[in-house]
Design a protein around this motif. Structure first.
Motif, short mmCIF file in Angstrom:
data_model
loop_
_atom_site.label_atom_id
_atom_site.label_comp_id
_atom_site.label_asym_id
_atom_site.label_seq_id
_atom_site.Cartn_x
_atom_site.Cartn_y
_atom_site.Cartn_z
N LEU A 154 0.69 -1.12 0.10
CA LEU A 154 0.01 0.43 0.14
C LEU A 154 0.87 1.06 0.07
N ALA A 155 1.79 1.39 0.39
CA ALA A 155 2.69 2.21 0.60
C ALA A 155 3.36 2.27 -0.37
N LEU A 156 4.10 1.57 -1.50
CA LEU A 156 3.99 1.97 -2.48
C LEU A 156 3.40 2.44 -3.61
N LEU A 157 2.58 1.60 -3.36
CA LEU A 157 1.09 2.12 -3.95
C LEU A 157 0.91 3.80 -3.77
N LEU A 158 0.80 4.18 -2.87
CA LEU A 158 1.05 4.93 -2.97
C LEU A 158 2.33 6.56 -3.22
N PHE B 80 10.55 9.00 -14.48
CA PHE B 80 9.37 8.46 -14.09
C PHE B 80 9.62 6.47 -14.17
N VAL B 81 10.07 6.06 -15.59
CA VAL B 81 9.84 5.24 -15.16
C VAL B 81 11.13 4.35 -14.21
N THR B 82 12.13 5.40 -14.19
CA THR B 82 13.19 4.70 -13.32
C THR B 82 12.41 4.50 -11.70
N VAL B 83 11.60 5.20 -11.24
CA VAL B 83 11.13 5.14 -10.23
C VAL B 83 10.24 3.93 -10.11
N ALA C 207 9.07 -1.04 -8.01
CA ALA C 207 8.63 -2.78 -8.29
C ALA C 207 9.90 -3.66 -7.62
N ALA C 208 11.38 -3.86 -7.29
CA ALA C 208 12.14 -3.93 -7.03
C ALA C 208 12.12 -4.32 -5.70
N ALA C 209 11.69 -3.30 -5.08
CA ALA C 209 11.75 -2.67 -3.54
C ALA C 209 10.63 -4.02 -3.09
N TYR C 210 9.51 -3.74 -4.02
CA TYR C 210 8.54 -4.52 -3.25
C TYR C 210 8.75 -6.19 -3.50
#
Length: 212
Positions: free
Chosen positions: A46-50, A171-174, A179-182
């Motif tokens: 959820l945190a990453l999604l936001l 934007f793509v890098t972030v 995604a990599a962090a998740y």
């Protein structure tokens, strides 16, 4: 029965037993089989999604602004250090196989031109010109302080294109970083869950497998 302790098996996936309810997708929903790591994974998602869209937009503006400033400054510097002058073709430029086509309008051919440098000396050099220009036709060229033909300053359209490119890359890098962090978080939490299952099964299995 034998006293050998069998390998621990994770609990069955409830999705195999009943239809998936939308609320079951939230890992922090009350469920006796869920561990704190499952809920932690849900909060991370959820945190990453936001955060990812917000950080991505911020990175877009920062990278885009920096790129625009850089390219505009470089273009202004070239305008200040280069000299724009008129050059005359000494020979006919090659013709394009498809005159009037879109490709012909974008294509350039090398041709020899004669021009006057900033010191007033007459020079000849090669530069790219539109196809089909005849001898005696004139084109504009940019000349450096040594009298050599140089690349012209970057036009506004190219500056905008490169600025948008760097903004999109940011934007793509972030997004990929999120995604990599998740993915890393899920791998770590899953390994922790499996280790805890093994530990608890080692304590529980003897009561199931040892004869009274």
């Amino acid at each position: 029965m034998s006293g050998v302790i069998p390998h621990a098996q994770p609990p069955p996936d409830p999705r195999h037993d009943k239809p998936v309810h939308p609320q079951s997708l939230w890992r922090w929903r009350h469920n006796p089989l869920y561990r704190y790591t499952d809920r932690l994974q849900g909060w991370i998602a959820l945190a990453l999604l936001l955060l990812v869209p917000v950080l991505g937009l911020g990175a877009m503006f920062i990278a885009g602004g920096a790129a625009q400033h850089h390219y505009r400054a470089a273009a202004e510097h070239r305008k200040e250090t280069l000299h724009r002058t008129r050059a005359v073709l000494t020979h006919d430029a090659p013709g394009h196989p498809e005159p009037g086509s879109a490709e012909a309008r974008e294509t350039r051919y090398p041709a020899t031109v004669r021009f006057t440098d900033p010191d007033g000396r007459t020079r000849t050099a090669k530069t790219d010109v539109p196809p089909g220009l005849g001898a005696g036709r004139s084109v504009h060229v940019w000349v450096d302080k040594d009298g050599a033909i140089a690349e012209p300053p970057m036009p506004d359209a190219q500056i905008r294109s490169r600025t948008m490119g760097w903004a999109l890359i940011a934007f793509v890098t972030v997004t990929l970083a999120g995604a990599a962090a998740y993915r890393c978080a899920t791998v770590v939490l899953r390994r922790r869950n499996l280790a805890e299952w093994d530990t608890e099964w080692a304590e529980t299995a003897p009561r199931w497998t040892t004869s009274p």
